[in-house]
Scaffold this motif. Structure first.
Motif, PDB file in Angstrom:
ATOM      1  N   ILE A 166       0.857  -1.187   0.000  1.00 57.72           N
ATOM      2  CA  ILE A 166       0.000   0.000   0.000  1.00 57.72           C
ATOM      3  C   ILE A 166       0.893   1.237   0.000  1.00 57.72           C
ATOM      4  CG2 ILE A 166      -0.248  -0.008   2.538  1.00 57.72           C
ATOM      5  CD1 ILE A 166      -3.158   0.996   2.087  1.00 57.72           C
ATOM      6  N   PRO A 167       0.707   2.119  -0.978  1.00 51.71           N
ATOM      7  CA  PRO A 167       1.552   3.311  -1.054  1.00 51.71           C
ATOM      8  C   PRO A 167       1.323   4.271   0.117  1.00 51.71           C
ATOM      9  CG  PRO A 167       0.366   2.948  -3.130  1.00 51.71           C
ATOM     10  CD  PRO A 167      -0.217   2.015  -2.115  1.00 51.71           C
ATOM     11  N   SER A 168       2.374   4.981   0.465  1.00 52.08           N
ATOM     12  CA  SER A 168       2.265   5.961   1.552  1.00 52.08           C
ATOM     13  C   SER A 168       1.218   7.017   1.228  1.00 52.08           C
ATOM     14  CB  SER A 168       3.617   6.597   1.850  1.00 52.08           C
ATOM     15  OG  SER A 168       4.113   7.271   0.711  1.00 52.08           O
ATOM     16  N   ASP A 169       1.072   7.377  -0.051  1.00 53.68           N
ATOM     17  CA  ASP A 169       0.054   8.363  -0.423  1.00 53.68           C
ATOM     18  C   ASP A 169      -1.351   7.869  -0.088  1.00 53.68           C
ATOM     19  OD1 ASP A 169       1.968  10.129  -1.295  1.00 53.68           O
ATOM     20  OD2 ASP A 169       1.534   9.875  -3.432  1.00 53.68           O
ATOM     21  N   VAL A 170      -1.593   6.581  -0.209  1.00 46.12           N
ATOM     22  CA  VAL A 170      -2.917   6.038   0.131  1.00 46.12           C
ATOM     23  C   VAL A 170      -3.140   6.136   1.640  1.00 46.12           C
ATOM     24  CG1 VAL A 170      -4.362   3.957   0.165  1.00 46.12           C
ATOM     25  CG2 VAL A 170      -3.067   4.554  -1.895  1.00 46.12           C
ATOM     26  N   SER A 184      -6.556  17.808  14.453  1.00 48.03           N
ATOM     27  CA  SER A 184      -5.988  17.192  13.265  1.00 48.03           C
ATOM     28  C   SER A 184      -4.508  17.537  13.249  1.00 48.03           C
ATOM     29  CB  SER A 184      -6.680  17.745  12.008  1.00 48.03           C
ATOM     30  OG  SER A 184      -6.112  17.196  10.846  1.00 48.03           O
ATOM     31  N   ALA A 185      -3.654  16.503  13.356  1.00 47.77           N
ATOM     32  CA  ALA A 185      -2.213  16.748  13.434  1.00 47.77           C
ATOM     33  C   ALA A 185      -1.435  15.581  12.843  1.00 47.77           C
ATOM     34  CB  ALA A 185      -1.790  16.963  14.891  1.00 47.77           C
ATOM     35  N   MET A 186      -0.278  15.916  12.330  1.00 43.38           N
ATOM     36  CA  MET A 186       0.643  14.927  11.777  1.00 43.38           C
ATOM     37  C   MET A 186       1.970  15.097  12.511  1.00 43.38           C
ATOM     38  SD  MET A 186      -0.375  15.646   7.815  1.00 43.38           S
ATOM     39  CE  MET A 186      -0.181  14.023   7.088  1.00 43.38           C
ATOM     40  N   PHE A 187       2.612  13.981  12.797  1.00 48.55           N
ATOM     41  CA  PHE A 187       3.833  13.989  13.596  1.00 48.55           C
ATOM     42  C   PHE A 187       4.963  13.314  12.813  1.00 48.55           C
ATOM     43  CE2 PHE A 187       0.141  14.157  16.300  1.00 48.55           C
ATOM     44  CZ  PHE A 187       0.466  15.092  17.274  1.00 48.55           C
ATOM     45  N   PRO A 188       5.615  14.064  11.922  1.00 49.36           N
ATOM     46  CA  PRO A 188       6.664  13.457  11.098  1.00 49.36           C
ATOM     47  C   PRO A 188       7.887  13.050  11.908  1.00 49.36           C
ATOM     48  CG  PRO A 188       6.573  15.831  10.732  1.00 49.36           C
ATOM     49  CD  PRO A 188       5.418  15.488  11.617  1.00 49.36           C
ATOM     50  N   ALA A 189       8.453  11.905  11.526  1.00 46.42           N
ATOM     51  CA  ALA A 189       9.637  11.373  12.201  1.00 46.42           C
ATOM     52  C   ALA A 189      10.924  11.999  11.683  1.00 46.42           C
ATOM     53  CB  ALA A 189       9.699   9.858  12.027  1.00 46.42           C
ATOM     54  N   ASP A 190      10.869  12.562  10.467  1.00 44.64           N
ATOM     55  CA  ASP A 190      12.071  13.144   9.870  1.00 44.64           C
ATOM     56  C   ASP A 190      11.659  14.087   8.740  1.00 44.64           C
ATOM     57  OD1 ASP A 190      11.431  11.456   7.670  1.00 44.64           O
ATOM     58  OD2 ASP A 190      12.764   9.888   8.407  1.00 44.64           O
ATOM     59  N   ASP A 191      12.647  14.692   8.092  1.00 49.23           N
ATOM     60  CA  ASP A 191      12.362  15.657   7.024  1.00 49.23           C
ATOM     61  C   ASP A 191      11.649  15.007   5.844  1.00 49.23           C
ATOM     62  OD1 ASP A 191      13.444  17.754   8.477  1.00 49.23           O
ATOM     63  OD2 ASP A 191      15.413  17.627   7.509  1.00 49.23           O
ATOM     64  N   ALA A 192      12.016  13.779   5.523  1.00 45.99           N
ATOM     65  CA  ALA A 192      11.366  13.090   4.400  1.00 45.99           C
ATOM     66  C   ALA A 192       9.879  12.883   4.686  1.00 45.99           C
ATOM     67  CB  ALA A 192      12.059  11.756   4.128  1.00 45.99           C
ATOM     68  N   GLU A 222       8.007  16.207   4.374  1.00 45.73           N
ATOM     69  CA  GLU A 222       7.724  16.564   2.975  1.00 45.73           C
ATOM     70  C   GLU A 222       6.568  15.738   2.422  1.00 45.73           C
ATOM     71  OE1 GLU A 222      11.350  16.331   0.694  1.00 45.73           O
ATOM     72  OE2 GLU A 222      12.391  17.686   2.085  1.00 45.73           O
ATOM     73  N   THR A 223       6.550  14.452   2.727  1.00 45.78           N
ATOM     74  CA  THR A 223       5.456  13.583   2.282  1.00 45.78           C
ATOM     75  C   THR A 223       4.136  14.035   2.893  1.00 45.78           C
ATOM     76  OG1 THR A 223       6.988  11.727   2.053  1.00 45.78           O
ATOM     77  CG2 THR A 223       4.653  11.186   2.216  1.00 45.78           C
ATOM     78  N   PHE A 224       4.153  14.371   4.177  1.00 45.73           N
ATOM     79  CA  PHE A 224       2.943  14.845   4.864  1.00 45.73           C
ATOM     80  C   PHE A 224       2.467  16.172   4.265  1.00 45.73           C
ATOM     81  CE2 PHE A 224       3.752  12.654   9.274  1.00 45.73           C
ATOM     82  CZ  PHE A 224       3.707  11.411   8.667  1.00 45.73           C
ATOM     83  N   GLU A 225       3.402  17.070   3.978  1.00 46.23           N
ATOM     84  CA  GLU A 225       3.028  18.376   3.412  1.00 46.23           C
ATOM     85  C   GLU A 225       2.376  18.214   2.042  1.00 46.23           C
ATOM     86  OE1 GLU A 225       6.711  20.546   3.707  1.00 46.23           O
ATOM     87  OE2 GLU A 225       6.305  21.131   5.793  1.00 46.23           O
TER      88      GLU A 225
END
Length: 174
Positions: free
Chosen positions: A64-68, A95-103, A106-109
């Protein structure tokens, strides 16, 4: 494997909707983004700890792709509602997203930009530091499967699961 930490209202709904998707290996409900160490559900519900109800979703990107995963996140909750989802009101339902790193950031944004187009703008989803994660109490884990006839699940979780299944049918568990 990839793991995302996401908050979008009650974690029971997010948990149920993600478990309906093939390629999702595990979902853990918990608390993140607050100041109190080892908060309990009762403490988080007061809205005074700063924590959000969230899920830690681990998935296999070959299935399953990360975009999905992220588009499902923006499908299963209304990211235009500030500190609430429906009748669930308080910062713990933000509503919040907690990115583990810069990559991941960017994917979350990019996912938030896609969602802003679908929702017509006005997203209030925040990007917050991936701080300490506190697993929710055992009775919250896989709540929907354990309590399919519970009123909240029927009224709120089922429509969200159905919405995700309809939009991402090719990834729906059979």
């Amino acid at each position: 494997m990839q793991t995302y930490v996401l908050a979008g209202g009650c974690f029971w709904c997010l948990d149920a909707a993600y478990r309906a998707l093939e390629g999702v290996v595990s979902v853990e409900s918990g608390y993140i983004g607050g100041s109190a160490p080892s908060p309990t559900y009762e403490q988080v519900c007061t809205g005074t700890t700063g924590h959000a109800e969230a899920v830690k979703v681990t998935f296999d990107e070959e299935l399953i792709p990360s975009d999905v995963i992220l588009d499902a996140f923006f499908t299963m909750h209304d990211p235009r509602q500030l500190n609430r989802q429906g009748n669930d009101v308080g910062t713990q339902y933000r509503s919040a997203m907690f990115p583990a790193d810069d990559a991941q950031r960017e994917t979350f944004e990019r996912a938030a930009e896609r969602a802003a187009d679908w929702w017509g703008g006005g997203l209030v989803t925040t990007m917050e530091p991936l701080g300490d994660w506190y697993p929710a109490e055992d009775y919250h884990q896989d709540f929907f499967t354990k309590n399919p006839g519970q009123g909240y699940c029927l009224a709120v979780a089922v429509p969200k699961v159905n919405k995700v299944r309809a939009r991402f049918g090719e990834y729906a568990r059979r």
